[in-house]
Design a protein around this motif. Sequence first.
Motif, PDB file in Angstrom:
ATOM      1  N   SER A   1       0.826  -1.204   0.000  1.00 40.34           N
ATOM      2  CA  SER A   1       0.000   0.000   0.000  1.00 40.34           C
ATOM      3  C   SER A   1       0.863   1.258   0.000  1.00 40.34           C
ATOM      4  CB  SER A   1      -0.916   0.022   1.241  1.00 40.34           C
ATOM      5  OG  SER A   1      -1.782  -1.088   1.260  1.00 40.34           O
ATOM      6  N   GLU A   2       0.305   2.331  -0.544  1.00 40.48           N
ATOM      7  CA  GLU A   2       0.969   3.624  -0.476  1.00 40.48           C
ATOM      8  C   GLU A   2       0.930   4.130   0.962  1.00 40.48           C
ATOM      9  OE1 GLU A   2       2.537   5.088  -2.855  1.00 40.48           O
ATOM     10  OE2 GLU A   2       1.829   4.086  -4.682  1.00 40.48           O
ATOM     11  N   LEU A   3       1.989   4.803   1.373  1.00 44.40           N
ATOM     12  CA  LEU A   3       2.042   5.342   2.730  1.00 44.40           C
ATOM     13  C   LEU A   3       1.612   6.803   2.739  1.00 44.40           C
ATOM     14  CD1 LEU A   3       5.487   3.952   4.001  1.00 44.40           C
ATOM     15  CD2 LEU A   3       3.258   2.801   3.941  1.00 44.40           C
ATOM     16  N   THR A   4       0.933   7.186   3.814  1.00 44.63           N
ATOM     17  CA  THR A   4       0.613   8.595   4.047  1.00 44.63           C
ATOM     18  C   THR A   4       1.124   8.949   5.428  1.00 44.63           C
ATOM     19  OG1 THR A   4      -1.586   8.021   4.899  1.00 44.63           O
ATOM     20  CG2 THR A   4      -1.419   8.606   2.567  1.00 44.63           C
ATOM     21  N   SER A   5       2.096   9.832   5.468  1.00 43.24           N
ATOM     22  CA  SER A   5       2.738  10.155   6.735  1.00 43.24           C
ATOM     23  C   SER A   5       2.118  11.393   7.369  1.00 43.24           C
ATOM     24  CB  SER A   5       4.243  10.350   6.507  1.00 43.24           C
ATOM     25  OG  SER A   5       4.934  10.431   7.741  1.00 43.24           O
ATOM     26  N   LEU A   6       2.919  12.160   8.068  1.00 42.64           N
ATOM     27  CA  LEU A   6       2.483  13.300   8.867  1.00 42.64           C
ATOM     28  C   LEU A   6       1.488  14.190   8.117  1.00 42.64           C
ATOM     29  CD1 LEU A   6       3.206  14.563  11.684  1.00 42.64           C
ATOM     30  CD2 LEU A   6       4.854  15.979  10.457  1.00 42.64           C
ATOM     31  N   ASN A   7       0.314  14.406   8.739  1.00 35.62           N
ATOM     32  CA  ASN A   7      -0.739  15.246   8.126  1.00 35.62           C
ATOM     33  C   ASN A   7      -1.114  14.781   6.721  1.00 35.62           C
ATOM     34  OD1 ASN A   7      -0.525  16.715  10.470  1.00 35.62           O
ATOM     35  ND2 ASN A   7      -0.482  18.703   9.467  1.00 35.62           N
ATOM     36  N   ASN A   8      -1.134  13.442   6.540  1.00 35.13           N
ATOM     37  CA  ASN A   8      -1.528  12.828   5.263  1.00 35.13           C
ATOM     38  C   ASN A   8      -0.597  13.170   4.106  1.00 35.13           C
ATOM     39  OD1 ASN A   8      -3.896  11.547   6.322  1.00 35.13           O
ATOM     40  ND2 ASN A   8      -4.933  13.536   6.291  1.00 35.13           N
ATOM     41  N   GLN A   9       0.646  13.473   4.416  1.00 32.74           N
ATOM     42  CA  GLN A   9       1.625  13.771   3.366  1.00 32.74           C
ATOM     43  C   GLN A   9       2.080  12.471   2.694  1.00 32.74           C
ATOM     44  OE1 GLN A   9       2.446  16.927   2.414  1.00 32.74           O
ATOM     45  NE2 GLN A   9       0.870  17.531   3.908  1.00 32.74           N
ATOM     46  N   THR A  10       2.258  12.532   1.378  1.00 34.26           N
ATOM     47  CA  THR A  10       2.640  11.332   0.617  1.00 34.26           C
ATOM     48  C   THR A  10       4.025  11.450  -0.009  1.00 34.26           C
ATOM     49  OG1 THR A  10       1.526  12.227  -1.349  1.00 34.26           O
ATOM     50  CG2 THR A  10       0.236  10.760   0.087  1.00 34.26           C
ATOM     51  N   THR A  11       4.747  12.525   0.321  1.00 40.13           N
ATOM     52  CA  THR A  11       6.101  12.712  -0.208  1.00 40.13           C
ATOM     53  C   THR A  11       7.027  13.171   0.916  1.00 40.13           C
ATOM     54  OG1 THR A  11       5.801  15.068  -0.752  1.00 40.13           O
ATOM     55  CG2 THR A  11       5.167  13.438  -2.443  1.00 40.13           C
ATOM     56  N   PRO A  12       8.321  12.886   0.802  1.00 36.85           N
ATOM     57  CA  PRO A  12       9.280  13.385   1.796  1.00 36.85           C
ATOM     58  C   PRO A  12       9.250  14.906   1.911  1.00 36.85           C
ATOM     59  CG  PRO A  12      10.298  11.689   0.466  1.00 36.85           C
ATOM     60  CD  PRO A  12       8.974  12.007  -0.176  1.00 36.85           C
ATOM     61  N   GLU A  13       9.132  15.576   0.782  1.00 38.14           N
ATOM     62  CA  GLU A  13       9.118  17.039   0.797  1.00 38.14           C
ATOM     63  C   GLU A  13       7.934  17.563   1.612  1.00 38.14           C
ATOM     64  OE1 GLU A  13      11.510  15.529  -2.468  1.00 38.14           O
ATOM     65  OE2 GLU A  13       9.422  15.130  -1.894  1.00 38.14           O
ATOM     66  N   GLY A  14       6.785  16.898   1.482  1.00 39.99           N
ATOM     67  CA  GLY A  14       5.607  17.319   2.236  1.00 39.99           C
ATOM     68  C   GLY A  14       5.781  17.126   3.730  1.00 39.99           C
ATOM     69  N   VAL A  15       6.364  15.991   4.124  1.00 46.65           N
ATOM     70  CA  VAL A  15       6.585  15.707   5.551  1.00 46.65           C
ATOM     71  C   VAL A  15       7.564  16.722   6.136  1.00 46.65           C
ATOM     72  CG1 VAL A  15       7.398  14.016   7.226  1.00 46.65           C
ATOM     73  CG2 VAL A  15       6.111  13.252   5.227  1.00 46.65           C
ATOM     74  N   ILE A  16       8.625  17.006   5.391  1.00 44.63           N
ATOM     75  CA  ILE A  16       9.628  17.970   5.863  1.00 44.63           C
ATOM     76  C   ILE A  16       9.006  19.366   6.001  1.00 44.63           C
ATOM     77  CG2 ILE A  16      11.743  19.205   5.186  1.00 44.63           C
ATOM     78  CD1 ILE A  16      12.700  16.513   3.984  1.00 44.63           C
ATOM     79  N   GLU A  17       8.185  19.745   5.031  1.00 39.17           N
ATOM     80  CA  GLU A  17       7.561  21.070   5.078  1.00 39.17           C
ATOM     81  C   GLU A  17       6.628  21.201   6.274  1.00 39.17           C
ATOM     82  OE1 GLU A  17       4.676  24.003   2.388  1.00 39.17           O
ATOM     83  OE2 GLU A  17       5.412  22.120   1.546  1.00 39.17           O
ATOM     84  N   VAL A  18       5.808  20.174   6.519  1.00 40.03           N
ATOM     85  CA  VAL A  18       4.898  20.213   7.665  1.00 40.03           C
ATOM     86  C   VAL A  18       5.694  20.314   8.967  1.00 40.03           C
ATOM     87  CG1 VAL A  18       3.255  18.848   9.015  1.00 40.03           C
ATOM     88  CG2 VAL A  18       2.994  19.011   6.542  1.00 40.03           C
ATOM     89  N   THR A  19       6.770  19.553   9.073  1.00 37.14           N
ATOM     90  CA  THR A  19       7.602  19.591  10.275  1.00 37.14           C
ATOM     91  C   THR A  19       8.227  20.967  10.463  1.00 37.14           C
ATOM     92  OG1 THR A  19       8.120  17.231  10.026  1.00 37.14           O
ATOM     93  CG2 THR A  19       9.559  18.514  11.470  1.00 37.14           C
ATOM     94  N   ASP A  20       8.683  21.551   9.366  1.00 36.94           N
ATOM     95  CA  ASP A  20       9.340  22.855   9.431  1.00 36.94           C
ATOM     96  C   ASP A  20       8.368  23.973   9.802  1.00 36.94           C
ATOM     97  OD1 ASP A  20      11.660  24.398   9.278  1.00 36.94           O
ATOM     98  OD2 ASP A  20      11.265  24.971   7.204  1.00 36.94           O
ATOM     99  N   ARG A  21       7.076  23.779   9.487  1.00 37.66           N
ATOM    100  CA  ARG A  21       6.077  24.812   9.762  1.00 37.66           C
ATOM    101  C   ARG A  21       5.523  24.760  11.184  1.00 37.66           C
ATOM    102  NH1 ARG A  21       3.169  23.524   4.843  1.00 37.66           N
ATOM    103  NH2 ARG A  21       1.498  22.854   6.228  1.00 37.66           N
ATOM    104  N   LEU A  22       5.867  23.718  11.938  1.00 34.11           N
ATOM    105  CA  LEU A  22       5.370  23.613  13.309  1.00 34.11           C
ATOM    106  C   LEU A  22       5.810  24.841  14.111  1.00 34.11           C
ATOM    107  CD1 LEU A  22       6.072  19.828  14.041  1.00 34.11           C
ATOM    108  CD2 LEU A  22       3.855  20.893  13.609  1.00 34.11           C
ATOM    109  N   PRO A  23       4.933  25.340  14.985  1.00 38.40           N
ATOM    110  CA  PRO A  23       5.242  26.580  15.714  1.00 38.40           C
ATOM    111  C   PRO A  23       6.465  26.492  16.614  1.00 38.40           C
ATOM    112  CG  PRO A  23       3.277  25.519  16.595  1.00 38.40           C
ATOM    113  CD  PRO A  23       3.600  24.824  15.311  1.00 38.40           C
TER     114      PRO A  23
END
Length: 322
Positions: free
Chosen positions: A244-266
Amino acid sequence: MTTSLLVGAGALGSVYAWRLDVTVVCRSNYEDVKRDGFCINSQIFGNSVYHPHRVVRTVNEAVADGQVYDFVIVCTKALPNRGDTSHIIAPAVQDPHTAVMLIQNGIGIEDPYAVRYPNNPIISTISYIDANQPSSGTVRHGTLTLLDMGLFNPTAANYDVKSVQSRVKEICQAWTTSGVETRISDNIQVSRWSKLVWNASFNTVSVVSGGNDTRQMLGSPECTELIRKMMVEVFKAGKAVTGSELTSLNNQTTPEGVIEVTDRLPTSTIPSMLMDFRAKRPLEYAVILRNPIELAKKHGVEVPHLETVYALLPMIEKGYLK
């Protein structure tokens, strides 16, 4: 009424025990908790002193009166590199009615329990929680509470799957009523690999980089690129292993998306492995890297960056565990 025994009353375990009210096994912090309870400062639930329904030193003490628990909830660190600890709960898992709920990180954490307790349901559970224990009996908790759970290997079960699923829904409802977010997954291994995208990269690199939090790691282009490459490998391996395809942090499906969400945390995040490193405790590299690497190889997926970081972590741990 559902009866539960919780083993591993650290920061994570104490918060979930508080919202369910269970019998709690406390080892190193027994005296403090028995006398004063847990002082929990939570951004979502407020500040409270939680006195568990019952506090015991050992699992043997918890069953000395003949109590058969519906659930034995394990919140200890998953450290097969330090030995098999599945026997610790054995006195409370004598009846096939008792379900073993494992709230732990990583891949392959269920195997030793499934071997030792073949007649008991194993509830594989992933936690998304921001909590730490700065001192014995004192816990700081943010806003995350999610428990994502599912039956381990239900197709090979020798118990009534529907009955157990019904009991899982009941305990989820009890947690939900007290404010904990819960989710029941049909394929919990997909969920495990999805969480691993973050854990296998940020968690491990925080240690091998010398002890850096997420903001510090992402402040380095070279470190960010290493994290991205490790995530690419986990996404590929997870798909190969689970189908199955993986969906990580905040339903992100790419490394770039996971990194961006992490970087935007307050605020910057201090990964759990970094907390263990700073406290000079054993590290969960076996279930976060070793087991996934072995499965990746079996499915023909090359993971050189995961292998490199894994080669370093045991040496770092050995340097302070003497």
